[in-house]
Design a protein around this motif. Structure first.
Motif, PDB file in Angstrom:
ATOM      1  N   ASN A   1       8.737  10.129   1.130  1.00  0.00           N
ATOM      2  CA  ASN A   1       7.695   8.974   0.868  1.00  0.00           C
ATOM      3  C   ASN A   1       6.277   9.345   1.320  1.00  0.00           C
TER       4      ASN A   1
ATOM      5  N   GLY B   1       1.642   6.408  -2.215  1.00  0.00           N
ATOM      6  CA  GLY B   1       2.385   4.806  -1.525  1.00  0.00           C
ATOM      7  C   GLY B   1       3.292   4.657  -1.102  1.00  0.00           C
ATOM      8  N   GLY B   2       3.983   5.321  -2.536  1.00  0.00           N
ATOM      9  CA  GLY B   2       6.033   4.749  -2.596  1.00  0.00           C
ATOM     10  C   GLY B   2       6.672   5.928  -2.229  1.00  0.00           C
ATOM     11  N   ASN B   3       7.722   5.688  -2.687  1.00  0.00           N
ATOM     12  CA  ASN B   3       8.620   6.183  -2.157  1.00  0.00           C
ATOM     13  C   ASN B   3       8.968   6.546  -3.724  1.00  0.00           C
TER      14      ASN B   3
ATOM     15  N   TYR C   1       4.348   6.260  -7.472  1.00  0.00           N
ATOM     16  CA  TYR C   1       2.909   6.127  -7.754  1.00  0.00           C
ATOM     17  C   TYR C   1       3.014   6.249  -5.981  1.00  0.00           C
TER      18      TYR C   1
HETATM   19  C1  LIG Z   1       9.579   4.195   1.684  1.00  0.00           C
HETATM   20  O1  LIG Z   1      10.363   4.498   2.408  1.00  0.00           O
HETATM   21  C2  LIG Z   1      10.286   3.968   4.468  1.00  0.00           C
HETATM   22  C3  LIG Z   1      10.975   4.369   5.213  1.00  0.00           C
HETATM   23  O2  LIG Z   1      12.336   4.082   4.835  1.00  0.00           O
HETATM   24  C4  LIG Z   1      10.029   1.948   4.658  1.00  0.00           C
HETATM   25  O3  LIG Z   1       9.514   2.405   5.730  1.00  0.00           O
HETATM   26  C5  LIG Z   1       8.898   2.088   3.359  1.00  0.00           C
HETATM   27  O4  LIG Z   1       8.728   0.901   3.483  1.00  0.00           O
HETATM   28  C6  LIG Z   1       8.807   2.619   1.858  1.00  0.00           C
HETATM   29  N1  LIG Z   1       8.075   1.696   1.017  1.00  0.00           N
HETATM   30  C7  LIG Z   1       7.612   1.264  -0.083  1.00  0.00           C
HETATM   31  C8  LIG Z   1       7.016   0.659  -0.724  1.00  0.00           C
HETATM   32  O5  LIG Z   1       8.659   0.798  -0.394  1.00  0.00           O
END
Ligand SMILES: *[C@@H]1O[C@H](CO)[C@@H](O)[C@H](O)[C@H]1NC(C)=O
Ligand SMILES: *[C@@H]1O[C@H](CO)[C@@H](O)[C@H](O)[C@H]1NC(C)=O
Length: 359
Positions: free
Chosen positions: A134, A63-65, A61
């Protein structure tokens, strides 16, 4: 570089070493740790490189990774680690165009274009070359090719990334069927969304979207989703489905648009304000509140992903007035949940307002 054709060291199975090389010339010294000047050059006759990716699409989604899994192995297995080049590319429509995402040789990585700084390889286990993306963006969805290049061999496989999101039909202020393809694309993009793909519209139809106005899709076709067949929408006796007008002229033909938006970074809220507001007042009131007037895509995303529910009509950035109902109840529109629209009332009419704040 090396000009010498190195002695072949066969690493296949229980070494029944072939004395000579009977395929290609291969002078790329891949592992030079023997110290005697003979690099370990692998004879590849009979060794197959296999690249594996999941068959099912992965869902992320905005904004997610996400991690797009990819591993490789040799058949039969080989013992010595090999120096490889890994390349991830994104395939575009009909797989004709490719866009570089990331290239890695050993520990050196390079990412490209919109992926710069947002991607890296995950190599948590031997032979893993998964791609981590990311901060997913709307336009990241699609097919990615994981390519493993080992001098002689070059194998690849595909992973498909989809975004969880929401498809909504869009008509501009001046009414139905006013947008050519390019206008439709801009209309979606200006409201924090992008034009939907056929797959996205199809998925929305599976989830119940029913809309009797034809709209542009990213592939240049014009279609509309019908779950309850009826006379003006392709006929009462036809099966439910996504009705397709096929490809239309991108400049001359005009329809509505189907837009796609995914999760929201930040939040949308109904501004508590003592007065009802004109459009201009509404826009200013959001700014006063340290926010901005919400866009249509943002309101849909907040309704879909955060169950935003408010039975008060409010202005949005495009001059339309809408309200989101996640929990249907009497006096708040139809019995289904959804974003209700008042269309585009005159900008001096007074309503509430939905604002958007980044955090
Ligand atoms: C995605 O990964 C980054 C770097 O590892 C992290 O800082 C961030 O919190 C993550 N975002 C989510 C939505 O999990
Ligand atoms: C291989 O290793 C030897 C000794 O460590 C070194 O002298 C030689 O330059 C190396 N060759 C290549 C191609 O890296």
């Amino acid at each position: 570089m090396q000009t010498r054709i190195a002695v072949v060291l066969l690493l296949v199975g229980a070494c029944h070493c072939l004395p000579f090389y009977n395929g290609f010339y291969y002078d790329h010294i891949l592992n030079n740790k023997s110290g005697n000047g003979n690099g370990d050059v692998i004879q590849f006759n009979g060794v197959k490189l296999v690249v594996s990716t999941p068959e099912d699409s992965l869902f992320g989604y905005r904004g997610g990774n996400i991690t797009l899994p990819c591993t490789y192995h040799y058949e039969p297995e080989i013992q010595t680690p090999r120096r490889l080049r890994i390349k991830w590319v994104k395939l575009h429509k009909d797989n004709t165009k490719e866009q570089d995402v990331l290239v890695a040789i050993g520990l050196r990585h390079r990412s490209f274009g919109e992926y710069k700084g947002r991607v890296h390889l995950r190599q948590n286990k031997p032979n893993e070359v998964s791609l981590v993306i990311n901060d997913l963006r709307l336009e990241d969805y699609g097919k990615y090719k994981c390519e493993v290049i080992d001098g002689l061999e070059d194998e690849s496989n595909i992973v498909e990334l989809e975004l969880r999101g929401i498809v909504y039909p869009y008509q501009p202020q001046h009414g139905r069927y006013q947008l050519n393809f390019h206008d439709a694309k801009k209309a979606c993009e200006s409201q924090d969304a992008m034009m939907a793909s056929f797959e996205q519209l199809f998925r929305a139809w599976e989830e119940g979207l029913d809309w009797c106005n034809a709209g542009w899709l990213m592939d240049g076709t014009v279609q509309y989703p019908i779950t309850l067949p009826r006379e003006p929408c392709g006929g009462k006796d036809t099966a439910p489905g996504v009705r397709n007008y096929g490809e239309r002229h991108k400049h001359l033909h005009k329809y509505d648009a189907f837009c796609f938006s995914s999760a929201l970074k930040g939040r949308v809220y109904y501004l508590e304000h003592p007065d009802q507001l004109t459009f201009t007042e509404a826009r200013d009131a959001c700014i006063q509140d340290g926010a901005q007037i919400a866009k249509v895509g943002q309101l849909y995303a907040a309704w879909k992903f955060l169950d935003l529910d408010r039975c008060d009509a409010g202005w949005l950035d495009d001059g339309s007035v809408r309200y989101p109902i996640a929990f249907p109840r009497p006096n708040c529109g139809p019995p289904e949940s959804g974003v209700r629209s008042f269309g585009f009332p005159g900008k001096r009419t007074k309503f509430g307002v939905y604002c958007y704040k980044m955090s």
